[in-house]
Design an enzyme around this catalytic site. Structure first.
Site, PDB file in Angstrom:
ATOM      1  N   PHE A  20       3.209   4.700  15.579  1.00  0.00           N
ATOM      2  CA  PHE A  20       2.507   3.903  14.561  1.00  0.00           C
ATOM      3  C   PHE A  20       2.195   2.477  15.056  1.00  0.00           C
ATOM      4  O   PHE A  20       1.029   2.088  15.199  1.00  0.00           O
ATOM      5  CB  PHE A  20       3.381   3.900  13.299  1.00  0.00           C
ATOM      6  CG  PHE A  20       3.049   2.881  12.264  1.00  0.00           C
ATOM      7  CD1 PHE A  20       1.748   2.717  11.800  1.00  0.00           C
ATOM      8  CD2 PHE A  20       4.062   2.086  11.714  1.00  0.00           C
ATOM      9  CE1 PHE A  20       1.457   1.770  10.825  1.00  0.00           C
ATOM     10  CE2 PHE A  20       3.784   1.153  10.739  1.00  0.00           C
ATOM     11  CZ  PHE A  20       2.480   0.983  10.295  1.00  0.00           C
ATOM     12  N   ILE A  21       3.222   1.708  15.365  1.00  0.00           N
ATOM     13  CA  ILE A  21       2.979   0.303  15.727  1.00  0.00           C
ATOM     14  C   ILE A  21       2.492   0.196  17.173  1.00  0.00           C
ATOM     15  O   ILE A  21       1.580  -0.575  17.485  1.00  0.00           O
ATOM     16  CB  ILE A  21       4.252  -0.550  15.527  1.00  0.00           C
ATOM     17  CG1 ILE A  21       4.787  -0.381  14.100  1.00  0.00           C
ATOM     18  CG2 ILE A  21       3.952  -2.026  15.797  1.00  0.00           C
ATOM     19  CD1 ILE A  21       6.135  -1.035  13.850  1.00  0.00           C
ATOM     20  N   THR A  46       7.304  12.593  20.558  1.00  0.00           N
ATOM     21  CA  THR A  46       8.159  13.273  19.583  1.00  0.00           C
ATOM     22  C   THR A  46       7.292  13.627  18.380  1.00  0.00           C
ATOM     23  O   THR A  46       6.080  13.362  18.370  1.00  0.00           O
ATOM     24  CB  THR A  46       9.290  12.344  19.106  1.00  0.00           C
ATOM     25  OG1 THR A  46       8.709  11.264  18.372  1.00  0.00           O
ATOM     26  CG2 THR A  46      10.115  11.804  20.282  1.00  0.00           C
ATOM     27  N   ASP A  67      10.054  10.605  29.069  1.00  0.00           N
ATOM     28  CA  ASP A  67      11.170  10.108  28.272  1.00  0.00           C
ATOM     29  C   ASP A  67      11.693   8.796  28.867  1.00  0.00           C
ATOM     30  O   ASP A  67      11.936   8.729  30.077  1.00  0.00           O
ATOM     31  CB  ASP A  67      12.256  11.207  28.339  1.00  0.00           C
ATOM     32  CG  ASP A  67      13.406  10.970  27.384  1.00  0.00           C
ATOM     33  OD1 ASP A  67      13.659   9.816  27.026  1.00  0.00           O
ATOM     34  OD2 ASP A  67      14.061  11.978  27.027  1.00  0.00           O
ATOM     35  N   PHE A  89       8.336  -0.392  22.526  1.00  0.00           N
ATOM     36  CA  PHE A  89       8.357   0.090  21.132  1.00  0.00           C
ATOM     37  C   PHE A  89       9.140   1.393  20.983  1.00  0.00           C
ATOM     38  O   PHE A  89       9.585   1.710  19.880  1.00  0.00           O
ATOM     39  CB  PHE A  89       6.937   0.406  20.653  1.00  0.00           C
ATOM     40  CG  PHE A  89       6.013  -0.761  20.502  1.00  0.00           C
ATOM     41  CD1 PHE A  89       6.026  -1.535  19.343  1.00  0.00           C
ATOM     42  CD2 PHE A  89       5.106  -1.086  21.510  1.00  0.00           C
ATOM     43  CE1 PHE A  89       5.156  -2.607  19.194  1.00  0.00           C
ATOM     44  CE2 PHE A  89       4.237  -2.150  21.363  1.00  0.00           C
ATOM     45  CZ  PHE A  89       4.259  -2.914  20.205  1.00  0.00           C
ATOM     46  N   THR A 133      14.316  -5.047  15.176  1.00  0.00           N
ATOM     47  CA  THR A 133      13.968  -4.901  13.757  1.00  0.00           C
ATOM     48  C   THR A 133      14.833  -5.809  12.887  1.00  0.00           C
ATOM     49  O   THR A 133      15.952  -6.155  13.269  1.00  0.00           O
ATOM     50  CB  THR A 133      14.151  -3.440  13.297  1.00  0.00           C
ATOM     51  OG1 THR A 133      14.036  -3.373  11.879  1.00  0.00           O
ATOM     52  CG2 THR A 133      15.515  -2.880  13.692  1.00  0.00           C
ATOM     53  N   ASP A 134      14.330  -6.124  11.697  1.00  0.00           N
ATOM     54  CA  ASP A 134      15.145  -6.923  10.763  1.00  0.00           C
ATOM     55  C   ASP A 134      16.361  -6.139  10.272  1.00  0.00           C
ATOM     56  O   ASP A 134      17.320  -6.725   9.768  1.00  0.00           O
ATOM     57  CB  ASP A 134      14.301  -7.420   9.575  1.00  0.00           C
ATOM     58  CG  ASP A 134      13.757  -6.311   8.676  1.00  0.00           C
ATOM     59  OD1 ASP A 134      13.864  -5.123   9.029  1.00  0.00           O
ATOM     60  OD2 ASP A 134      13.207  -6.640   7.612  1.00  0.00           O
ATOM     61  N   GLU A 135      16.340  -4.803  10.434  1.00  0.00           N
ATOM     62  CA  GLU A 135      17.474  -4.008   9.935  1.00  0.00           C
ATOM     63  C   GLU A 135      18.761  -4.301  10.679  1.00  0.00           C
ATOM     64  O   GLU A 135      19.840  -3.951  10.206  1.00  0.00           O
ATOM     65  CB  GLU A 135      17.148  -2.513   9.998  1.00  0.00           C
ATOM     66  CG  GLU A 135      16.050  -2.149   9.056  1.00  0.00           C
ATOM     67  CD  GLU A 135      16.049  -0.680   8.636  1.00  0.00           C
ATOM     68  OE1 GLU A 135      17.063   0.004   8.778  1.00  0.00           O
ATOM     69  OE2 GLU A 135      14.996  -0.240   8.165  1.00  0.00           O
ATOM     70  N   TYR A 158      20.621   4.387  12.500  1.00  0.00           N
ATOM     71  CA  TYR A 158      19.397   3.821  13.085  1.00  0.00           C
ATOM     72  C   TYR A 158      19.578   2.343  13.395  1.00  0.00           C
ATOM     73  O   TYR A 158      19.379   1.901  14.540  1.00  0.00           O
ATOM     74  CB  TYR A 158      18.201   4.003  12.129  1.00  0.00           C
ATOM     75  CG  TYR A 158      17.034   3.087  12.470  1.00  0.00           C
ATOM     76  CD1 TYR A 158      16.270   3.296  13.621  1.00  0.00           C
ATOM     77  CD2 TYR A 158      16.707   1.994  11.657  1.00  0.00           C
ATOM     78  CE1 TYR A 158      15.221   2.441  13.950  1.00  0.00           C
ATOM     79  CE2 TYR A 158      15.659   1.150  11.973  1.00  0.00           C
ATOM     80  CZ  TYR A 158      14.917   1.365  13.127  1.00  0.00           C
ATOM     81  OH  TYR A 158      13.885   0.523  13.460  1.00  0.00           O
ATOM     82  N   LYS A 162      19.677   0.251  16.977  1.00  0.00           N
ATOM     83  CA  LYS A 162      18.756  -0.851  17.303  1.00  0.00           C
ATOM     84  C   LYS A 162      19.550  -2.124  17.601  1.00  0.00           C
ATOM     85  O   LYS A 162      19.187  -2.900  18.490  1.00  0.00           O
ATOM     86  CB  LYS A 162      17.777  -1.093  16.146  1.00  0.00           C
ATOM     87  CG  LYS A 162      16.754   0.006  15.924  1.00  0.00           C
ATOM     88  CD  LYS A 162      15.769   0.175  17.078  1.00  0.00           C
ATOM     89  CE  LYS A 162      14.801  -0.976  17.211  1.00  0.00           C
ATOM     90  NZ  LYS A 162      13.739  -0.676  18.225  1.00  0.00           N
ATOM     91  N   ASN A 187       9.434  -4.702   7.357  1.00  0.00           N
ATOM     92  CA  ASN A 187       8.780  -3.394   7.166  1.00  0.00           C
ATOM     93  C   ASN A 187       7.272  -3.463   7.383  1.00  0.00           C
ATOM     94  O   ASN A 187       6.591  -4.263   6.751  1.00  0.00           O
ATOM     95  CB  ASN A 187       9.018  -2.886   5.742  1.00  0.00           C
ATOM     96  CG  ASN A 187      10.422  -2.360   5.552  1.00  0.00           C
ATOM     97  OD1 ASN A 187      11.393  -3.099   5.717  1.00  0.00           O
ATOM     98  ND2 ASN A 187      10.543  -1.095   5.201  1.00  0.00           N
ATOM     99  N   ASN A 257      10.944  -1.442  -4.316  1.00  0.00           N
ATOM    100  CA  ASN A 257      10.312  -0.147  -4.009  1.00  0.00           C
ATOM    101  C   ASN A 257       9.522   0.391  -5.193  1.00  0.00           C
ATOM    102  O   ASN A 257       8.429   0.941  -5.039  1.00  0.00           O
ATOM    103  CB  ASN A 257      11.381   0.868  -3.600  1.00  0.00           C
ATOM    104  CG  ASN A 257      12.030   0.509  -2.286  1.00  0.00           C
ATOM    105  OD1 ASN A 257      11.454  -0.227  -1.476  1.00  0.00           O
ATOM    106  ND2 ASN A 257      13.238   1.003  -2.062  1.00  0.00           N
TER     107      ASN A 257
END
Ligand code: NAD
Ligand code: TDX
Length: 344
Positions: A20-21, A46, A67, A89, A133-135, A158, A162, A187, A257
Site C-alpha cells: 500500500f504505502i 505476500t 524475501d 517499507f 510506526t506510531d504503534e 505486530y 516493529k 494511520n 472509529n
C-alpha cells in the site's frame, strides 16, 4: 533544532514497494523523477503485495521478487543494482493477523530488517530510511500526543516486532554510525490499501451491504493521514533528515472509529443500520495521536490533503476499482476473514 542534512539519493532500493504505502512512494518518486539512478523494488509479494498496484509503471523500475530475510539475495540486489539508498517499507503490517499468527511478524519485521541493515552496512549505504510506526509507543490516555521521546511500549505482536526492529536500527546508528533515519507515522488511508484495514474494509463491506464490524464500543481513536502525505514526508526525510534521528509523521487528525465508519456510510449513501458492534480486539490500543512538531519545524513538511477530500477521493477510487479489490480478496483472504470475523 538539529541542523537539516542535505542528501541526494541516486539508486534507491524500496523494500515492500508493491504494498500500500510502498507503491505510493514508488509511484510518486517516478512521477516526480526523484532519483537519477532509478528505483529497485524488493518484495516477496505476500497476500498484501501486488504488482498490479504499479502495473502502469512497470517499465520505470526494476523488480526483484524475493524475501528480505534472504541475506544472499539482499546482498546481491544491493550489489547488482549499485544501490546507494534504502527505503524500508517491507513488513507484515496488520495487527489482527499478528494476534492470529504472530511468528511471521518476528521473522519479517525483526529478522528481515536486521538482515537488510547488516547487508546495507557492509555496502556503505549513504542513507537508510526505516519506516517504523506510531504503534511502537503503545496506547495513549485521553490527553497528549506521542513525541519522538515518548517511551517505546508496544502492546501487540505486530507493534512489538516493529519496536524491536526500530531499536535495532537505532543501535546500528549509535554503534556503527550507520546513516539510518527512523520515521513513525500514524494511520494511513488512501487508494490501494488492502481491504483488511479499517477504512477499505468498511468501504468494501458497505458497497456490498455487508455488516460493518466495529470492535468494542467504537470509541478507540486513530490519527489519520493520506498515504501521499506520508510519502511526501519520507521524501523530505530522505533529502534532509538527520542520520540517527527519529521523525514522527502525522496530520493532527484524530477520529473515533465509529465516526470514521459513519463518515464512510455518509459518503456512500448507506444506512447506519449496517454497523455491527463485535467483540473487541485483544489488547486494543485506546488512542494514538502524533505530535508532528519536529518534522514540521526541522524539515518544513506539512500534510496537504484535507481529510474530507482525501476520504472522498478514496471512496471514489474503491468504487471505480471494484475489480482490484475483488481480486485481492480471493483465496487466502477469505480464510482470514472467516477466522477473524465469523466467530466474533
Ligand atoms: P502492506 O502490508 O500493504 O505492504 C507490505 C509489503 O511488504 C507488501 O508488498 C508485502 O508483499 C511486502 N513484504 C512482506 N513481507 C516481506 C518479506 N519477507 N520480504 C519482502 N517483502 C515483504 O503494508 P503498508 O500498510 O504499506 O505498510 C508499509 C510499512 O509502513 C510497514 O513497515 C508498516 O509497518 C509501516 N506503517 C504503516 C502504516 C499504515 O497505516 N498502514 C502506518 C505507519 C507505518
Ligand atoms: O474490522 C475492523 N474493525 C475495527 O473496529 C478493523 C479491521 C479495525 N477496527 C478498529 C481497530 C483500530 O482501532 O479500527 C482501528 C484501525 O484498525 P486497523 O486499520 O487495523 O489499524 P491499526 O490497528 O490502528 O494499525 C494501523 O496503523 C498503524 C496499521 O495497520 C499499521 O500497519 C500501522 O503501523
Amino acid at each position: 533544532m538539529t541542523q537539516p542534512d542535505s542528501y541526494t539519493p541516486r539508486t534507491v532500493l524500496v523494500t515492500g514497494g508493491a504494498g500500500f504505502i510502498g507503491s505510493n512512494f514508488v509511484r510518486t518518486a517516478i512521477e516526480e523523477q526523484r532519483f537519477t539512478g532509478g528505483i529497485v523494488v524488493l518484495d516477496n509479494l505476500t497476500y498484501a503485495g501486488n504488482l498490479e498496484n504499479l502495473a502502469d509503471l512497470k517499465d520505470a523500475f526494476a523488480f526483484v521478487h524475493g524475501d528480505i530475510c534472504d541475506a544472499d539475495l539482499v546482498r546481491k540486489t544491493l550489489e547488482d543494482h549499485a544501490v546507494d539508498t534504502v527505503v524500508h517499507f517491507a513488513a507484515e503490517s496488520h495487527v489482527d493477523r499478528s494476534i492470529l499468527g504472530p511468528l511471521v511478524f518476528t521473522r519479517t519485521n525483526v529478522l528481515g530488517t536486521h538482515v537488510l541493515l547488516e547487508a546495507s552496512r557492509q555496502r556503505d549505504i549513504g542513507k537508510f530510511i526505516h519506516v517504523s510506526t506510531d504503534e511502537v509507543y503503545g496506547s495513549l490516555g485521553p490527553d497528549g500526543a506521542f513525541t519522538e521521546n515518548t517511551p517505546i511500549a508496544p502492546t501487540s505482536p505486530y507493534s512489538a516486532s516493529k519496536a524491536a526492529s526500530d531499536l535495532i536500527v537505532q543501535a546500528y546508528a549509535k554503534t556503527f554510525g550507520f546513516p539510518a533515519v527512523i520515521t513513525r507515522c500514524s494511520n494511513n488511508y488512501g487508494p490501494f490499501q488492502f481491504p483488511e484495514k479499517l477504512i477499505p474494509l468498511m468501504i468494501t463491506n458497505a458497497v456490498r451491504d455487508l455488516p460493518l464490524p466495529v470492535y468494542g464500543d467504537g470509541l478507540n481513536v486513530r490519527d489519520w493521514i493520506h498515504t501521499t502525505d506520508h510519502t511526501r514526508a519520507i521524501l523530505a526525510v530522505l533529502a534532509r533528515g538527520v542520520p540517527g534521528e527519529v521523525y514522527n509523521i502525522g496530520g493532527l487528525n484524530e477520529w473515533t472509529n465509529i465516526d470514521i465508519v459513519r463518515l464512510v456510510l455518509r459518503l456512500l449513501g448507506k444506512p447506519e443500520s449496517l454497523i455491527t458492534h463485535v467483540k473487541d480486539r485483544l489488547a486494543h490500543d485506546r488512542r494514538y495521536a502524533i505530535d508532528p512538531s519536529k518534522i514540521r519545524a526541522d524539515l518544513g513538511w506539512e500534510p496537504l490533503i484535507a481529510f474530507e477530500d482525501g476520504m472522498r477521493q478514496t471512496v471514489d477510487w474503491y468504487l471505480a476499482r471494484q475489480e482490484w479489490w475483488t481480486r485481492v480478496m480471493t483465496g487466502e483472504y477469505q480464510d482470514y476473514y472467516k477466522k477473524q470475523y465469523f466467530s466474533r
